[in-house]
Write a protein that holds these residues in place. Sequence first.
Motif, PDB file in Angstrom:
ATOM      1  N   ARG A 101     -12.398 151.870 109.707  1.00  0.00           N
ATOM      2  CA  ARG A 101     -13.004 150.736 110.400  1.00  0.00           C
ATOM      3  C   ARG A 101     -14.476 150.974 110.746  1.00  0.00           C
ATOM      4  O   ARG A 101     -15.311 150.097 110.555  1.00  0.00           O
ATOM      5  N   GLU A 236     -19.654 151.649 102.714  1.00  0.00           N
ATOM      6  CA  GLU A 236     -20.746 150.720 103.008  1.00  0.00           C
ATOM      7  C   GLU A 236     -20.543 149.394 102.274  1.00  0.00           C
ATOM      8  O   GLU A 236     -20.864 148.321 102.808  1.00  0.00           O
ATOM      9  N   LEU A 239     -18.066 147.399 104.180  1.00  0.00           N
ATOM     10  CA  LEU A 239     -18.691 146.749 105.325  1.00  0.00           C
ATOM     11  C   LEU A 239     -19.379 145.457 104.915  1.00  0.00           C
ATOM     12  O   LEU A 239     -19.278 144.426 105.599  1.00  0.00           O
ATOM     13  N   LYS A 240     -20.080 145.481 103.778  1.00  0.00           N
ATOM     14  CA  LYS A 240     -20.779 144.283 103.303  1.00  0.00           C
ATOM     15  C   LYS A 240     -19.789 143.164 102.989  1.00  0.00           C
ATOM     16  O   LYS A 240     -20.039 141.993 103.259  1.00  0.00           O
ATOM     17  N   GLN A 241     -18.662 143.545 102.404  1.00  0.00           N
ATOM     18  CA  GLN A 241     -17.658 142.549 102.021  1.00  0.00           C
ATOM     19  C   GLN A 241     -16.723 142.190 103.171  1.00  0.00           C
ATOM     20  O   GLN A 241     -15.915 141.276 103.056  1.00  0.00           O
ATOM     21  N   ASP A 242     -16.867 142.935 104.284  1.00  0.00           N
ATOM     22  CA  ASP A 242     -15.954 142.798 105.420  1.00  0.00           C
ATOM     23  C   ASP A 242     -14.504 142.913 104.956  1.00  0.00           C
ATOM     24  O   ASP A 242     -13.638 142.118 105.337  1.00  0.00           O
ATOM     25  N   ASP A 243     -14.264 143.918 104.113  1.00  0.00           N
ATOM     26  CA  ASP A 243     -12.931 144.126 103.525  1.00  0.00           C
ATOM     27  C   ASP A 243     -12.257 145.333 104.159  1.00  0.00           C
ATOM     28  O   ASP A 243     -11.828 146.256 103.479  1.00  0.00           O
ATOM     29  N   ARG A 244     -12.195 145.322 105.497  1.00  0.00           N
ATOM     30  CA  ARG A 244     -11.577 146.433 106.212  1.00  0.00           C
ATOM     31  C   ARG A 244     -10.292 145.973 106.874  1.00  0.00           C
ATOM     32  O   ARG A 244     -10.233 144.875 107.423  1.00  0.00           O
ATOM     33  N   LYS A 246      -7.563 145.711 109.752  1.00  0.00           N
ATOM     34  CA  LYS A 246      -7.673 145.766 111.212  1.00  0.00           C
ATOM     35  C   LYS A 246      -6.946 146.982 111.775  1.00  0.00           C
ATOM     36  O   LYS A 246      -7.440 147.664 112.671  1.00  0.00           O
ATOM     37  N   ASN A 382     -10.045 150.605 101.053  1.00  0.00           N
ATOM     38  CA  ASN A 382      -9.981 150.099 102.425  1.00  0.00           C
ATOM     39  C   ASN A 382      -8.845 150.714 103.239  1.00  0.00           C
ATOM     40  O   ASN A 382      -8.799 150.549 104.460  1.00  0.00           O
TER      41      ASN A 382
END
Length: 450
Positions: A101, A236, A239-244, A246, A382
Amino acid sequence: MNEPANALTSPPGGPDSPGGDRSVVVSEKDAGRVAFASFVGTALEWYDYFLFGTAAAIVFNRLYFTSLNPTAATLAAFATFGVGFAARPVGAVVFGWLGDRIGRRPALLITVVMIGAATGLIGLLPGYAAIGLAAPLLLVLLRLLQGIAVGGEWGGAVTLAVEHAPPEKRGRYAALPQVGSPIGTLLSSGAFSLVLLLPDDSFDAWGWRLPFLAAFPMLLVAVYIRRKVEESPLFEELLKQDDRAKVPALDVFRTAWRRLLVAITSALLGVGGFYILTTFVISYGADTLGMSRSLMVNATLVAAVVEIVVILVMGRVAERLGPGRVTVWGGVGSALIAFPVFWLIDTENPVLVVLAVASGIALLSVAYAVSGALLTELFPANLRYSGVALAYNLAGALTGFLPFAATALLDVSGGTSWPVALLLAGLSLLTAFGGLLGERMRVRDNVTTT
């Protein structure tokens, strides 16, 4: 066994998700530097962790569990040793969340500080004679902190090393953090070999503490090197793709549980087998067979040198043949040699004892060498930190009490070693099976090299 991969990964046959053809650029120049930093950190982590195992075999049973009979004291010391393994999945969840995360790098900075501090404090801990029951209780607490930190360390170190490496050279870079294990063994066993030269009274009074106190200056070096490491380019991009995820650990159990089971199975020998042939064998040789403690510790030193060579060679072999196939070789070879190893130890001949320990560790290191490469390719980016950490540390939790179990088997069998050899052979075959399945389930990151 077809859990979905994320947008940055694909199975061997090609992308399996929309956008799977997007790539991340990695630098081979950075790969070597990051792998070295991962190696330095893991070397310190394993130095700290292995110190406890050696001390459990020759110190803690006498100084922290003195109210028990000798066998019960050894069992109690090994149980305390095993507590660290039980705590490791907790660290895998906590630091897996942080690594998947927030970032691989901050998680690894925290783990190295935690274990270095806990180890140094063990060197300052008074014995049972000084503070009574508080001594073993505090020892267990510090071991728990060690276990939580190690639970997040190894998975993050190999993840960071692999994600900086070109795909075709991941075997060699994933092997470098693995070299931290034998280096940690050399440092810890070497430190104990030196202090064992002291008179027994001096060793018991203060000599055994010196290797633990050395963790403090070593920690400063590790933190300095780790702070210079850059974040994973794959993370990184996540993070750009917001593919993390929860809650990454929850997603691993929900969507990648088959991969997790295979990864755990493939890692059993590298963790549990090692502690049978080091922690248990030191105790067995010294306490049961009556050989010198120095001989048994020195046997692990020789084995560690052999292990370094095996790891580096097998990392290259895995690039050609696949880490799963190499794991199968290591598991089958270790199963075949399990009984001969203990037959040689039972001769009490110093040369044969060293040969036995070195041979046994050399063969199990074949599978251990490629664990990083295999486990990281079983999970998408991820979920990688959490998946790798959970797999490795659940394997540790399942096998961390093996020195305890082996000692109990030894007591039940009247001091004969065949039940322990059988235990090692069974563990080896399970790992071979995990490698066989794991080779078929690997996923690939879509990366390009500069």
